[in-house]
Design a protein around this motif. Structure first.
Motif, PDB file in Angstrom:
ATOM      1  N   ALA A 128       0.836  -1.205   0.000  1.00 46.73           N
ATOM      2  CA  ALA A 128       0.000   0.000   0.000  1.00 46.73           C
ATOM      3  C   ALA A 128       0.870   1.254   0.000  1.00 46.73           C
ATOM      4  CB  ALA A 128      -0.924  -0.003   1.213  1.00 46.73           C
ATOM      5  N   GLY A 129       1.951   1.233   0.764  1.00 51.94           N
ATOM      6  CA  GLY A 129       2.865   2.367   0.785  1.00 51.94           C
ATOM      7  C   GLY A 129       3.520   2.592  -0.560  1.00 51.94           C
ATOM      8  N   LEU A 130       3.961   1.508  -1.193  1.00 50.67           N
ATOM      9  CA  LEU A 130       4.570   1.623  -2.514  1.00 50.67           C
ATOM     10  C   LEU A 130       3.571   2.151  -3.541  1.00 50.67           C
ATOM     11  CD1 LEU A 130       6.648  -1.679  -2.681  1.00 50.67           C
ATOM     12  CD2 LEU A 130       7.567   0.633  -2.721  1.00 50.67           C
ATOM     13  N   ALA A 131       2.346   1.613  -3.515  1.00 49.80           N
ATOM     14  CA  ALA A 131       1.326   2.027  -4.480  1.00 49.80           C
ATOM     15  C   ALA A 131       0.961   3.502  -4.289  1.00 49.80           C
ATOM     16  CB  ALA A 131       0.086   1.151  -4.331  1.00 49.80           C
ATOM     17  N   LEU A 132       0.883   3.939  -3.039  1.00 46.25           N
ATOM     18  CA  LEU A 132       0.537   5.335  -2.775  1.00 46.25           C
ATOM     19  C   LEU A 132       1.639   6.267  -3.263  1.00 46.25           C
ATOM     20  CD1 LEU A 132      -1.417   7.344  -1.588  1.00 46.25           C
ATOM     21  CD2 LEU A 132      -0.376   6.983   0.654  1.00 46.25           C
ATOM     22  N   MET A 133       2.909   5.910  -3.018  1.00 43.13           N
ATOM     23  CA  MET A 133       4.015   6.739  -3.495  1.00 43.13           C
ATOM     24  C   MET A 133       4.031   6.793  -5.024  1.00 43.13           C
ATOM     25  SD  MET A 133       6.521   8.692  -2.489  1.00 43.13           S
ATOM     26  CE  MET A 133       7.121   8.251  -0.849  1.00 43.13           C
ATOM     27  N   LEU A 134       3.730   5.665  -5.656  1.00 40.23           N
ATOM     28  CA  LEU A 134       3.663   5.649  -7.126  1.00 40.23           C
ATOM     29  C   LEU A 134       2.550   6.563  -7.622  1.00 40.23           C
ATOM     30  CD1 LEU A 134       4.362   4.567  -9.933  1.00 40.23           C
ATOM     31  CD2 LEU A 134       2.873   2.603  -9.470  1.00 40.23           C
ATOM     32  N   GLY A 135       1.395   6.497  -6.960  1.00 39.10           N
ATOM     33  CA  GLY A 135       0.278   7.349  -7.360  1.00 39.10           C
ATOM     34  C   GLY A 135       0.600   8.821  -7.218  1.00 39.10           C
ATOM     35  N   VAL A 136       1.286   9.179  -6.125  1.00 39.68           N
ATOM     36  CA  VAL A 136       1.672  10.579  -5.911  1.00 39.68           C
ATOM     37  C   VAL A 136       2.622  11.039  -7.008  1.00 39.68           C
ATOM     38  CG1 VAL A 136       2.902  12.159  -4.387  1.00 39.68           C
ATOM     39  CG2 VAL A 136       1.311  10.498  -3.418  1.00 39.68           C
ATOM     40  N   GLN A 137       3.588  10.197  -7.343  1.00 40.81           N
ATOM     41  CA  GLN A 137       4.570  10.579  -8.352  1.00 40.81           C
ATOM     42  C   GLN A 137       3.935  10.669  -9.734  1.00 40.81           C
ATOM     43  OE1 GLN A 137       8.451   9.202  -7.648  1.00 40.81           O
ATOM     44  NE2 GLN A 137       9.018   9.044  -9.786  1.00 40.81           N
ATOM     45  N   GLN A 138       3.032   9.742 -10.050  1.00 43.19           N
ATOM     46  CA  GLN A 138       2.374   9.770 -11.357  1.00 43.19           C
ATOM     47  C   GLN A 138       1.452  10.981 -11.499  1.00 43.19           C
ATOM     48  OE1 GLN A 138       4.309   7.773 -13.184  1.00 43.19           O
ATOM     49  NE2 GLN A 138       2.551   6.859 -14.175  1.00 43.19           N
ATOM     50  N   ALA A 139       0.895  11.431 -10.357  1.00 45.11           N
ATOM     51  CA  ALA A 139      -0.004  12.582 -10.397  1.00 45.11           C
ATOM     52  C   ALA A 139       0.750  13.904 -10.443  1.00 45.11           C
ATOM     53  CB  ALA A 139      -0.926  12.569  -9.172  1.00 45.11           C
ATOM     54  N   GLY A 140       2.055  13.862 -10.205  1.00 46.48           N
ATOM     55  CA  GLY A 140       2.862  15.079 -10.200  1.00 46.48           C
ATOM     56  C   GLY A 140       3.319  15.459 -11.595  1.00 46.48           C
ATOM     57  N   ASP A 141       4.501  16.064 -11.646  1.00 46.44           N
ATOM     58  CA  ASP A 141       5.058  16.525 -12.917  1.00 46.44           C
ATOM     59  C   ASP A 141       5.598  15.335 -13.692  1.00 46.44           C
ATOM     60  OD1 ASP A 141       6.171  17.848 -15.003  1.00 46.44           O
ATOM     61  OD2 ASP A 141       7.764  18.838 -13.863  1.00 46.44           O
ATOM     62  N   THR A 142       4.848  14.880 -14.671  1.00 50.77           N
ATOM     63  CA  THR A 142       5.246  13.688 -15.421  1.00 50.77           C
ATOM     64  C   THR A 142       6.421  13.964 -16.351  1.00 50.77           C
ATOM     65  OG1 THR A 142       3.580  14.200 -17.097  1.00 50.77           O
ATOM     66  CG2 THR A 142       2.933  12.693 -15.332  1.00 50.77           C
ATOM     67  N   THR A 143       6.703  15.250 -16.623  1.00 47.99           N
ATOM     68  CA  THR A 143       7.832  15.559 -17.497  1.00 47.99           C
ATOM     69  C   THR A 143       9.163  15.377 -16.794  1.00 47.99           C
ATOM     70  OG1 THR A 143       7.764  17.914 -16.891  1.00 47.99           O
ATOM     71  CG2 THR A 143       6.422  17.205 -18.771  1.00 47.99           C
ATOM     72  N   ALA A 144       9.162  15.407 -15.448  1.00 50.84           N
ATOM     73  CA  ALA A 144      10.416  15.268 -14.707  1.00 50.84           C
ATOM     74  C   ALA A 144      10.983  13.861 -14.880  1.00 50.84           C
ATOM     75  CB  ALA A 144      10.180  15.569 -13.227  1.00 50.84           C
ATOM     76  N   TYR A 145      10.126  12.840 -14.845  1.00 56.44           N
ATOM     77  CA  TYR A 145      10.561  11.451 -14.992  1.00 56.44           C
ATOM     78  C   TYR A 145       9.633  10.742 -15.980  1.00 56.44           C
ATOM     79  CZ  TYR A 145      13.210  12.570 -10.804  1.00 56.44           C
ATOM     80  OH  TYR A 145      14.062  13.169  -9.908  1.00 56.44           O
ATOM     81  N   PRO A 146       9.850  10.957 -17.265  1.00 60.60           N
ATOM     82  CA  PRO A 146       8.965  10.355 -18.275  1.00 60.60           C
ATOM     83  C   PRO A 146       9.117   8.849 -18.397  1.00 60.60           C
ATOM     84  CG  PRO A 146      10.810  11.461 -19.335  1.00 60.60           C
ATOM     85  CD  PRO A 146      10.891  11.805 -17.877  1.00 60.60           C
ATOM     86  N   HIS A 147      10.186   8.297 -17.819  1.00 62.80           N
ATOM     87  CA  HIS A 147      10.422   6.851 -17.921  1.00 62.80           C
ATOM     88  C   HIS A 147      10.260   6.171 -16.556  1.00 62.80           C
ATOM     89  CE1 HIS A 147      11.809   7.617 -21.956  1.00 62.80           C
ATOM     90  NE2 HIS A 147      12.771   8.410 -21.514  1.00 62.80           N
ATOM     91  N   THR A 148       9.246   6.609 -15.809  1.00 63.68           N
ATOM     92  CA  THR A 148       9.050   6.091 -14.452  1.00 63.68           C
ATOM     93  C   THR A 148       8.887   4.578 -14.436  1.00 63.68           C
ATOM     94  OG1 THR A 148       8.082   8.156 -13.646  1.00 63.68           O
ATOM     95  CG2 THR A 148       7.545   6.148 -12.420  1.00 63.68           C
ATOM     96  N   TRP A 149       8.079   4.056 -15.348  1.00 65.81           N
ATOM     97  CA  TRP A 149       7.813   2.617 -15.329  1.00 65.81           C
ATOM     98  C   TRP A 149       9.070   1.808 -15.660  1.00 65.81           C
ATOM     99  CZ3 TRP A 149       4.001   0.571 -12.853  1.00 65.81           C
ATOM    100  CH2 TRP A 149       2.827   1.310 -12.679  1.00 65.81           C
ATOM    101  N   ARG A 150       9.895   2.326 -16.562  1.00 64.40           N
ATOM    102  CA  ARG A 150      11.164   1.651 -16.827  1.00 64.40           C
ATOM    103  C   ARG A 150      12.052   1.688 -15.584  1.00 64.40           C
ATOM    104  NH1 ARG A 150      14.720   3.960 -21.657  1.00 64.40           N
ATOM    105  NH2 ARG A 150      15.195   5.562 -20.096  1.00 64.40           N
ATOM    106  N   GLY A 151      12.030   2.815 -14.881  1.00 67.31           N
ATOM    107  CA  GLY A 151      12.799   2.918 -13.644  1.00 67.31           C
ATOM    108  C   GLY A 151      12.323   1.935 -12.596  1.00 67.31           C
ATOM    109  N   ILE A 152      11.002   1.743 -12.524  1.00 66.61           N
ATOM    110  CA  ILE A 152      10.453   0.764 -11.578  1.00 66.61           C
ATOM    111  C   ILE A 152      10.945  -0.638 -11.931  1.00 66.61           C
ATOM    112  CG2 ILE A 152       8.324  -0.364 -10.820  1.00 66.61           C
ATOM    113  CD1 ILE A 152       6.949   2.366 -11.039  1.00 66.61           C
TER     114      ILE A 152
END
Length: 296
Positions: A128-152
């Motif tokens: 739940a903690g991991l999912a919430l942090m992912l949701g916060v990051q995805q809802a933020g500035d997506t241009t900062a880390y456009p390759h988030t899923w690859r990073g995961i």
């Protein structure tokens, strides 16, 4: 007991440095950051081995190959994957994913008497903690880390690499009780340095590219900090904690690595975590601690 707790927290603080180093040295390729760290660590271990050359045993060929293979899993390969993940997804998500390593190690070594149902609450809180942090990051500035899923994906690969190292390294030491932990640590360090040089020769930047970097002095400081500090000194601190505390309490102190990594990230960004990020960290920490406590 207080000395052991402070030593364990110091180890976590030193380990946490490796999560922010790729961002401090953003002009360097992730592979160069990994190589810099482990060449320093290997050189320091080599100095220690040479200092006790006459009084300490030398590794056999089989032991040397085992050290080289395990060093690729737990050090060179692991940190290269982690550095790539941080470049793609920022610090917070990879830090939390790596922070679940104690849980996976415990699951792989689950005692026979422990029921799987007893582990579900801790795992649920952690996810739940991991999912919430992912949701916060995805809802933020997506241009900062456009390759988030690859990073995961890279962070998951790093987690699997270190988890395999932890399991196989422990099994190897149990099969070879004649090898002292201090000697094995130094052998691993030298093997890590050798492996790092091989990694650099294969995929590292050319010397002229590295010499053209403007922050070479900063890079040297960071490499010493994460090579000697997060490598050798952190191991010494953790050994002190292991000698003075029970295994269950030591396991809970591993969480400090993740928390320090997140702290350094937020300090580097110059901002406080949002309310949802605080909640994610709390859920994650409670999940890890709950998973550890059921193994008492």
């Amino acid at each position: 007991m207080l000395t052991g707790i402070l030593a364990g927290l110091a180890a976590g603080a030193l380990w946490g440095l490796v999560f922010i180093a790729p961002r401090v040295l953003s002009g360097f390729a992730p592979v160069d950051v990994a190589v810099g760290r482990f060449v320093v660590y290997g050189a320091f271990a080599a100095v220690l081995v040479c200092a006790g050359w006459r009084s300490r045993p030398r590794p056999t060929r089989q032991q040397a190959w085992a050290a080289l293979g395990l060093s690729m899993l737990g050090f060179t390969g692991y940190y290269w994957l982690l550095a790539l993940a941080i470049v793609d997804a920022g610090t917070e998500l990879p830090t939390l994913i790596i922070g679940t390593i104690p849980v996976w190690v415990m699951l792989l070594g689950k005692p026979g008497h422990l029921r799987w149902s007893a582990l579900l609450p801790g795992l649920a809180l952690t996810m739940a903690g991991l999912a919430l942090m992912l949701g916060v990051q995805q809802a933020g500035d997506t241009t900062a880390y456009p390759h988030t899923w690859r990073g995961i994906g890279l962070a998951l690969a790093a987690m699997a690499s270190w988890t395999a190292f932890a399991v196989w390294n422990s099994a190897w030491l149990k099969r070879h009780p004649e090898v002292r932990a201090s000697d094995w640590t130094n052998w691993l360090g030298i093997a890590t340095g050798v492996g790092a040089m091989g990694l650099w020769l294969l995929v590292g930047s050319e010397p002229k590219v590295l010499l053209a970097q403007e922050d070479k002095a900063l890079a040297a400081i960071v490499f010493v900090a994460i090579g000697v500090g997060s490598g050798w000194l952190a191991t010494v601190c953790w050994s002190m904690a292991s000698q003075r505390l029970g295994a269950s309490l030591c396991g809970q102190l591993i969480v400090s690595e993740t928390l320090f990594g997140l702290l350094y990230s937020f300090v580097w960004d110059g901002q406080w975590p949002s309310g949802l990020q605080w909640l994610a960290v709390v859920l994650f920490t409670l999940g890890i601690v709950a998973s550890i406590r059921v193994h008492r």
